[in-house]
Design an enzyme around this catalytic site. Structure first.
Site, PDB file in Angstrom:
ATOM      1  N   GLY A  13       0.829  -1.215   0.000  1.00  0.00           N
ATOM      2  CA  GLY A  13       0.000   0.000   0.000  1.00  0.00           C
ATOM      3  C   GLY A  13       0.854   1.251   0.000  1.00  0.00           C
ATOM      4  O   GLY A  13       0.613   2.190   0.765  1.00  0.00           O
ATOM      5  N   ALA A  14       1.839   1.279  -0.896  1.00  0.00           N
ATOM      6  CA  ALA A  14       2.807   2.395  -0.889  1.00  0.00           C
ATOM      7  C   ALA A  14       2.431   3.519  -1.849  1.00  0.00           C
ATOM      8  O   ALA A  14       3.173   4.479  -1.984  1.00  0.00           O
ATOM      9  CB  ALA A  14       4.195   1.860  -1.244  1.00  0.00           C
ATOM     10  N   GLY A  17      -0.823   7.947   1.083  1.00  0.00           N
ATOM     11  CA  GLY A  17      -0.972   8.050   2.532  1.00  0.00           C
ATOM     12  C   GLY A  17       0.217   7.568   3.347  1.00  0.00           C
ATOM     13  O   GLY A  17       1.365   7.934   3.098  1.00  0.00           O
ATOM     14  N   ARG A  38      -1.782  -1.371  -6.073  1.00  0.00           N
ATOM     15  CA  ARG A  38      -2.421  -1.737  -7.348  1.00  0.00           C
ATOM     16  C   ARG A  38      -2.192  -0.678  -8.413  1.00  0.00           C
ATOM     17  O   ARG A  38      -2.149  -0.975  -9.584  1.00  0.00           O
ATOM     18  CB  ARG A  38      -3.932  -1.913  -7.131  1.00  0.00           C
ATOM     19  CG  ARG A  38      -4.296  -3.107  -6.259  1.00  0.00           C
ATOM     20  CD  ARG A  38      -5.742  -3.007  -5.789  1.00  0.00           C
ATOM     21  NE  ARG A  38      -5.951  -1.777  -5.012  1.00  0.00           N
ATOM     22  CZ  ARG A  38      -7.109  -1.370  -4.541  1.00  0.00           C
ATOM     23  NH1 ARG A  38      -8.200  -2.065  -4.765  1.00  0.00           N
ATOM     24  NH2 ARG A  38      -7.198  -0.254  -3.842  1.00  0.00           N
ATOM     25  N   ASP A  64      -2.504  -6.929  -6.315  1.00  0.00           N
ATOM     26  CA  ASP A  64      -3.591  -6.748  -5.361  1.00  0.00           C
ATOM     27  C   ASP A  64      -3.348  -7.757  -4.233  1.00  0.00           C
ATOM     28  O   ASP A  64      -3.282  -8.972  -4.506  1.00  0.00           O
ATOM     29  CB  ASP A  64      -4.909  -7.033  -6.105  1.00  0.00           C
ATOM     30  CG  ASP A  64      -6.131  -6.746  -5.259  1.00  0.00           C
ATOM     31  OD1 ASP A  64      -6.081  -6.974  -4.035  1.00  0.00           O
ATOM     32  OD2 ASP A  64      -7.143  -6.313  -5.834  1.00  0.00           O
ATOM     33  N   SER A 144      -4.901  -0.033  14.013  1.00  0.00           N
ATOM     34  CA  SER A 144      -5.686   1.211  14.069  1.00  0.00           C
ATOM     35  C   SER A 144      -6.242   1.382  15.467  1.00  0.00           C
ATOM     36  O   SER A 144      -6.384   0.401  16.211  1.00  0.00           O
ATOM     37  CB  SER A 144      -6.849   1.126  13.080  1.00  0.00           C
ATOM     38  OG  SER A 144      -7.733   2.215  13.247  1.00  0.00           O
ATOM     39  N   TYR A 157     -15.074  -2.882   9.605  1.00  0.00           N
ATOM     40  CA  TYR A 157     -13.721  -2.313   9.570  1.00  0.00           C
ATOM     41  C   TYR A 157     -13.044  -2.523  10.932  1.00  0.00           C
ATOM     42  O   TYR A 157     -11.890  -2.977  10.995  1.00  0.00           O
ATOM     43  CB  TYR A 157     -13.743  -0.819   9.200  1.00  0.00           C
ATOM     44  CG  TYR A 157     -12.361  -0.210   9.223  1.00  0.00           C
ATOM     45  CD1 TYR A 157     -11.395  -0.605   8.288  1.00  0.00           C
ATOM     46  CD2 TYR A 157     -11.995   0.715  10.193  1.00  0.00           C
ATOM     47  CE1 TYR A 157     -10.105  -0.074   8.327  1.00  0.00           C
ATOM     48  CE2 TYR A 157     -10.716   1.253  10.229  1.00  0.00           C
ATOM     49  CZ  TYR A 157      -9.769   0.855   9.280  1.00  0.00           C
ATOM     50  OH  TYR A 157      -8.495   1.369   9.330  1.00  0.00           O
ATOM     51  N   LYS A 161      -9.562  -4.713  11.958  1.00  0.00           N
ATOM     52  CA  LYS A 161      -8.387  -4.171  12.648  1.00  0.00           C
ATOM     53  C   LYS A 161      -8.181  -4.863  14.004  1.00  0.00           C
ATOM     54  O   LYS A 161      -7.045  -4.998  14.470  1.00  0.00           O
ATOM     55  CB  LYS A 161      -8.496  -2.649  12.790  1.00  0.00           C
ATOM     56  CG  LYS A 161      -8.322  -1.917  11.445  1.00  0.00           C
ATOM     57  CD  LYS A 161      -6.924  -2.170  10.852  1.00  0.00           C
ATOM     58  CE  LYS A 161      -6.682  -1.499   9.526  1.00  0.00           C
ATOM     59  NZ  LYS A 161      -5.322  -1.691   9.007  1.00  0.00           N
ATOM     60  N   PRO A 187      -2.580   3.848  14.219  1.00  0.00           N
ATOM     61  CA  PRO A 187      -2.846   5.280  14.115  1.00  0.00           C
ATOM     62  C   PRO A 187      -4.283   5.633  14.503  1.00  0.00           C
ATOM     63  O   PRO A 187      -5.211   4.853  14.288  1.00  0.00           O
ATOM     64  CB  PRO A 187      -2.634   5.585  12.622  1.00  0.00           C
ATOM     65  CG  PRO A 187      -1.998   4.363  12.028  1.00  0.00           C
ATOM     66  CD  PRO A 187      -2.433   3.225  12.891  1.00  0.00           C
TER      67      PRO A 187
HETATM   68  P1  NDP Z   1      -4.779   5.476   1.796  1.00  0.00           P
HETATM   69  O1  NDP Z   1      -6.106   5.208   1.158  1.00  0.00           O
HETATM   70  O2  NDP Z   1      -4.160   6.803   1.573  1.00  0.00           O
HETATM   71  O3  NDP Z   1      -3.734   4.336   1.378  1.00  0.00           O
HETATM   72  C1  NDP Z   1      -4.110   2.993   1.315  1.00  0.00           C
HETATM   73  C2  NDP Z   1      -3.062   2.225   0.527  1.00  0.00           C
HETATM   74  O4  NDP Z   1      -3.427   0.841   0.498  1.00  0.00           O
HETATM   75  C3  NDP Z   1      -2.941   2.704  -0.905  1.00  0.00           C
HETATM   76  O5  NDP Z   1      -1.598   2.746  -1.270  1.00  0.00           O
HETATM   77  C4  NDP Z   1      -3.671   1.625  -1.702  1.00  0.00           C
HETATM   78  O6  NDP Z   1      -3.070   1.509  -2.987  1.00  0.00           O
HETATM   79  C5  NDP Z   1      -3.349   0.392  -0.848  1.00  0.00           C
HETATM   80  N1  NDP Z   1      -4.288  -0.694  -1.070  1.00  0.00           N
HETATM   81  C6  NDP Z   1      -5.605  -0.733  -0.819  1.00  0.00           C
HETATM   82  N2  NDP Z   1      -6.127  -1.892  -1.207  1.00  0.00           N
HETATM   83  C7  NDP Z   1      -5.098  -2.629  -1.713  1.00  0.00           C
HETATM   84  C8  NDP Z   1      -5.005  -3.915  -2.279  1.00  0.00           C
HETATM   85  N3  NDP Z   1      -6.078  -4.706  -2.396  1.00  0.00           N
HETATM   86  N4  NDP Z   1      -3.789  -4.356  -2.702  1.00  0.00           N
HETATM   87  C9  NDP Z   1      -2.710  -3.574  -2.587  1.00  0.00           C
HETATM   88  N5  NDP Z   1      -2.732  -2.336  -2.045  1.00  0.00           N
HETATM   89  C10 NDP Z   1      -3.926  -1.872  -1.624  1.00  0.00           C
HETATM   90  O7  NDP Z   1      -5.016   5.213   3.349  1.00  0.00           O
HETATM   91  P2  NDP Z   1      -3.988   5.217   4.591  1.00  0.00           P
HETATM   92  O8  NDP Z   1      -2.623   5.540   4.171  1.00  0.00           O
HETATM   93  O9  NDP Z   1      -4.618   6.022   5.645  1.00  0.00           O
HETATM   94  O10 NDP Z   1      -4.103   3.687   5.012  1.00  0.00           O
HETATM   95  C11 NDP Z   1      -2.988   2.853   5.222  1.00  0.00           C
HETATM   96  C12 NDP Z   1      -3.287   1.892   6.362  1.00  0.00           C
HETATM   97  O11 NDP Z   1      -3.463   2.643   7.553  1.00  0.00           O
HETATM   98  C13 NDP Z   1      -4.568   1.079   6.188  1.00  0.00           C
HETATM   99  O12 NDP Z   1      -4.322  -0.240   6.635  1.00  0.00           O
HETATM  100  C14 NDP Z   1      -5.573   1.775   7.116  1.00  0.00           C
HETATM  101  O13 NDP Z   1      -6.560   0.893   7.570  1.00  0.00           O
HETATM  102  C15 NDP Z   1      -4.631   2.200   8.227  1.00  0.00           C
HETATM  103  N6  NDP Z   1      -5.116   3.276   9.086  1.00  0.00           N
HETATM  104  C16 NDP Z   1      -5.462   4.497   8.569  1.00  0.00           C
HETATM  105  C17 NDP Z   1      -5.905   5.494   9.414  1.00  0.00           C
HETATM  106  C18 NDP Z   1      -6.377   6.822   8.915  1.00  0.00           C
HETATM  107  O14 NDP Z   1      -7.045   7.551   9.679  1.00  0.00           O
HETATM  108  N7  NDP Z   1      -6.033   7.228   7.704  1.00  0.00           N
HETATM  109  C19 NDP Z   1      -5.954   5.288  10.868  1.00  0.00           C
HETATM  110  C20 NDP Z   1      -5.601   3.971  11.278  1.00  0.00           C
HETATM  111  C21 NDP Z   1      -5.161   3.025  10.425  1.00  0.00           C
HETATM  112  P3  NDP Z   1      -3.821   1.175  -4.350  1.00  0.00           P
HETATM  113  O15 NDP Z   1      -5.183   1.763  -4.266  1.00  0.00           O
HETATM  114  O16 NDP Z   1      -2.936   1.796  -5.390  1.00  0.00           O
HETATM  115  O17 NDP Z   1      -3.810  -0.308  -4.403  1.00  0.00           O
HETATM  116  C1  8X3 Z   2      -8.792   4.470  10.746  1.00  0.00           C
HETATM  117  C2  8X3 Z   2      -9.207   5.126  11.979  1.00  0.00           C
HETATM  118  O1  8X3 Z   2     -11.182   5.673  13.450  1.00  0.00           O
HETATM  119  O2  8X3 Z   2     -11.209   6.537  11.174  1.00  0.00           O
HETATM  120  O3  8X3 Z   2      -8.349   3.179  11.018  1.00  0.00           O
HETATM  121  O4  8X3 Z   2     -11.599   4.219  11.574  1.00  0.00           O
HETATM  122  S1  8X3 Z   2     -10.884   5.386  12.040  1.00  0.00           S
END
Ligand code: NDP
Ligand code: 8X3
Length: 258
Positions: A13-14, A17, A38, A64, A144, A157, A161, A187
């Site tokens: 997921g690079a 975010g 992806r 994926d 999370s 969700y 987590k 986070p």
């Molecule tokens: P973003 O949506 O900005 O990033 C999510 C990343 O995950 C993207 O790079 C996306 O890439 C990738 N991704 C999603 N589905 C797939 C898949 N099936 N295969 C490969 N890659 C995938 O969100 P965040 O950076 O916030 O999220 C990152 C992690 O942090 C997640 O696990 C989220 O649950 C967790 N998190 C986020 C919080 C928040 O408030 N933002 C708080 C707590 C936890 P692409 O679409 O190109 O595949």
């Molecule tokens: C993301 C944090 O509280 O928005 O994992 O679901 S929350």
């Protein structure tokens, strides 16, 4: 720096975010990076920037994480010089929707469970044997606040987590004899594409999540992840919960009203 002298970090997921911010933080420190997501174009652009700005080696793995065959074949086919993964950051994940269970979309559930839980399992299963062989490694799972507390309408969700929380504990116990560290980084509210994805492009609703207080950024979390990764060999952060100063629990914020 030749690849053999750099530690290798694999980030799922690079393309956005927290994952993208980790790629930048780790590149700044000279790590070689395996970047997964992806969206190929996003990874191409990020890889170009990182090579250019920090002179690091980058390998892109576009797949994926839900696709078991793609995960196992991509990791099995890693070029020899990329096989020795030092750090795995299981970050790919998402929330879809916010509704009571009986009104939930079953497709959304499948996607969250398949990505956040099964995807993390597939990638881990593919990477761990090499770490065991080398008797070292560090897995950093992104949990999370939603894995520590259940909040209204967050049902599936939050459950995914909580599963990441439980799996991190299981991995830590199982990998103890193999000298492999397992950290869980949780986070709170972090402004990324997370809410855009959750609310399926409803920008107004997504933006409203971060109104009236200062949320965390992807880079705030990336700094904490790098801190965990850079500690001495004998030190492990088991579990880290990071919140904005203006957030006390999943649902309790100190918001300023205009
Ligand atoms: P973003 O949506 O900005 O990033 C999510 C990343 O995950 C993207 O790079 C996306 O890439 C990738 N991704 C999603 N589905 C797939 C898949 N099936 N295969 C490969 N890659 C995938 O969100 P965040 O950076 O916030 O999220 C990152 C992690 O942090 C997640 O696990 C989220 O649950 C967790 N998190 C986020 C919080 C928040 O408030 N933002 C708080 C707590 C936890 P692409 O679409 O190109 O595949
Ligand atoms: C993301 C944090 O509280 O928005 O994992 O679901 S929350």
């Amino acid at each position: 720096m030749p690849l053999s002298q750099s530690k290798i970090v694999f980030i799922t997921g690079a393309s956005s975010g927290i994952g993208e911010a980790c790629a930048i933080r780790f590149a700044r420190e000279g790590y070689a990076l395996i970047l997964n997501a992806r969206r190929k174009k996003r990874l191409d652009e990020l890889a170009r920037r990182l090579k250019n700005d920090f002179g690091v080696k980058v390998l892109k793995l576009v797949f994926d994480v839900r696709n078991k065959e793609s995960v196992f074949s991509a990791i099995a086919a890693l070029p020899e010089e990329w096989k020795n993964i030092d750090i795995l950051i299981n970050n790919a994940g998402l929330a879809l929707g916010l509704s009571d269970l009986h009104e939930g979309d079953t497709q959304d559930w499948e996607q969250m469970i398949d990505t956040n839980v099964k995807g993390l399992l597939y990638v881990s299963k593919a990477v761990i044997p090499g770490m065991i062989e080398r008797k070292k490694g560090h897995i950093i799972n992104i949990g999370s606040i939603a894995g520590k507390e259940t909040y209204l309408k967050g049902n599936v969700y939050c459950a995914t987590k909580h599963a990441v929380d439980s799996l991190s504990k299981a991995m830590r116990m199982e990998l103890l004899p193999h000298n492999i560290k397992v950290s869980l980084v949780n986070p709170g509210a972090t402004q990324t594409e997370f809410s855009q994805v959750r609310f399926k492009g409803d920008t107004e609703r997504a933006d409203s999540i971060y109104k009236g207080y200062k949320p965390l950024t992807g880079d705030d979390i990336a700094r904490c992840i790098l801190f965990c990764a850079a500690l001495p060999e004998h030190v492990n952060i088991n579990d880290m919960l990071i919140m904005p100063t203006a957030q006390a629990t999943a649902g309790l914020f100190n918001k300023k009203t205009e």
